[in-house]
Design a protein around this motif. Structure first.
Motif, PDB file in Angstrom:
ATOM      1  N   LYS A   1       6.636  54.482  82.816  1.00 37.69           N
ATOM      2  CA  LYS A   1       5.394  55.229  82.612  1.00 37.69           C
ATOM      3  C   LYS A   1       5.238  55.673  81.174  1.00 37.69           C
ATOM      4  N   SER A   2       6.335  56.176  80.584  1.00 36.12           N
ATOM      5  CA  SER A   2       6.257  56.643  79.197  1.00 36.12           C
ATOM      6  C   SER A   2       6.025  55.464  78.253  1.00 36.12           C
TER       7      SER A   2
ATOM      8  N   MET B   1       4.336  52.785  78.961  1.00 34.00           N
ATOM      9  CA  MET B   1       2.927  52.412  79.113  1.00 34.00           C
ATOM     10  C   MET B   1       2.032  53.392  78.359  1.00 34.00           C
ATOM     11  N   ASN B   2       2.394  54.652  78.430  1.00 37.76           N
ATOM     12  CA  ASN B   2       1.597  55.654  77.714  1.00 37.76           C
ATOM     13  C   ASN B   2       1.639  55.404  76.206  1.00 37.76           C
ATOM     14  N   LYS B   3       2.839  55.124  75.694  1.00 44.47           N
ATOM     15  CA  LYS B   3       2.975  54.836  74.265  1.00 44.47           C
ATOM     16  C   LYS B   3       2.164  53.613  73.873  1.00 44.47           C
ATOM     17  N   ARG B   4       2.246  52.576  74.689  1.00 43.50           N
ATOM     18  CA  ARG B   4       1.531  51.343  74.404  1.00 43.50           C
ATOM     19  C   ARG B   4       0.011  51.596  74.401  1.00 43.50           C
ATOM     20  N   LYS B   5      -0.456  52.384  75.381  1.00 44.12           N
ATOM     21  CA  LYS B   5      -1.883  52.698  75.446  1.00 44.12           C
ATOM     22  C   LYS B   5      -2.331  53.480  74.219  1.00 44.12           C
ATOM     23  N   LYS B   6      -1.503  54.455  73.840  1.00 41.40           N
ATOM     24  CA  LYS B   6      -1.851  55.257  72.657  1.00 41.40           C
ATOM     25  C   LYS B   6      -1.910  54.384  71.408  1.00 41.40           C
TER      26      LYS B   6
ATOM     27  N   LYS C   1      -5.026  52.270  71.505  1.00 42.83           N
ATOM     28  CA  LYS C   1      -6.206  53.091  71.232  1.00 42.83           C
ATOM     29  C   LYS C   1      -6.291  53.396  69.740  1.00 42.83           C
TER      30      LYS C   1
END
Length: 197
Positions: free
Chosen positions: A20-21, A23-28, A31
């Motif tokens: 999950k973390s 994926m969050n980093k990748r999304k950030k 973006k």
């Protein structure tokens, strides 16, 4: 010593950097870079080379916002001033003819301009005279000080020459030294008698 199990390390990593973390980093990151495709090469070069662009600097953005806000206020203020200076529109039957208005306004403006020019001229002349008087006084004071300084210097110079005079054998001439001491004693006596009175 205990050997650490390599599988334990991976488990620890998964716990801290779980899926999950990640994926969050990748999304950030996506973006931040401008979407899934990222920045084009051209956009990247333009963003780096254009130093005047303040897209990423919040301080500059804030300054620009304040500047535009102030400009808006200034323009509103100027509009209100114009509205105040313009005469209120009256109906045509109450309004005097335009020719009469122009004559009245013209004569008022001419009188106002003449008065203001005269008063400004008078103020300028008064100030000029005051400055001239002050300058003359300063020059007189400086001249008096300069003359006094020159007189005292010439006295000191003459006294010094007398005090340093020598006989032909190289001995100091005592006549001038004794005269100087006598003058000092007399002046101190005069000062003390003046104080007693």
């Amino acid at each position: 010593m205990k050997k650490k199990n390599p599988s334990n390390r991976e488990d620890d990593r998964e716990k801290t950097n779980g899926p999950k973390s990640m994926m969050n980093k990748r999304k950030k990151n996506m973006k931040r870079l401008g979407g899934a495709a990222g920045l084009s090469l051209e956009a990247f070069v333009n963003a780096k080379s254009n130093t005047s662009s303040s897209f990423s600097n919040p301080a500059l953005l804030k300054k620009q916002r304040e500047f535009y806000k102030n400009a808006k206020y200034v323009s509103k203020f100027k509009k209100k001033l114009k509205q105040q200076h313009q005469p209120n529109e009256l109906p045509s039957d109450v309004r005097p003819s335009e020719a009469e208005n122009e004559n009245r306004e013209g004569s008022k403006m001419m009188n106002k301009n003449k008065r203001s020019k005269n008063s400004l001229k008078e103020l300028y002349e008064k100030r000029r005279e005051e400055e001239e008087k002050a300058r003359i006084e300063r020059e007189a004071i400086l001249k008096a000080k300069k003359e006094e300084r020159e007189r005292s210097e010439s006295r000191r110079k003459a006294a010094r020459e007398k005090m340093f005079k020598k006989t032909r054998h190289g001995q100091p001439v005592m006549k001038y030294r004794i005269e100087h001491l006598l003058q000092l004693v007399q002046s101190s006596n005069e000062n003390s008698t003046d104080k007693n009175l």
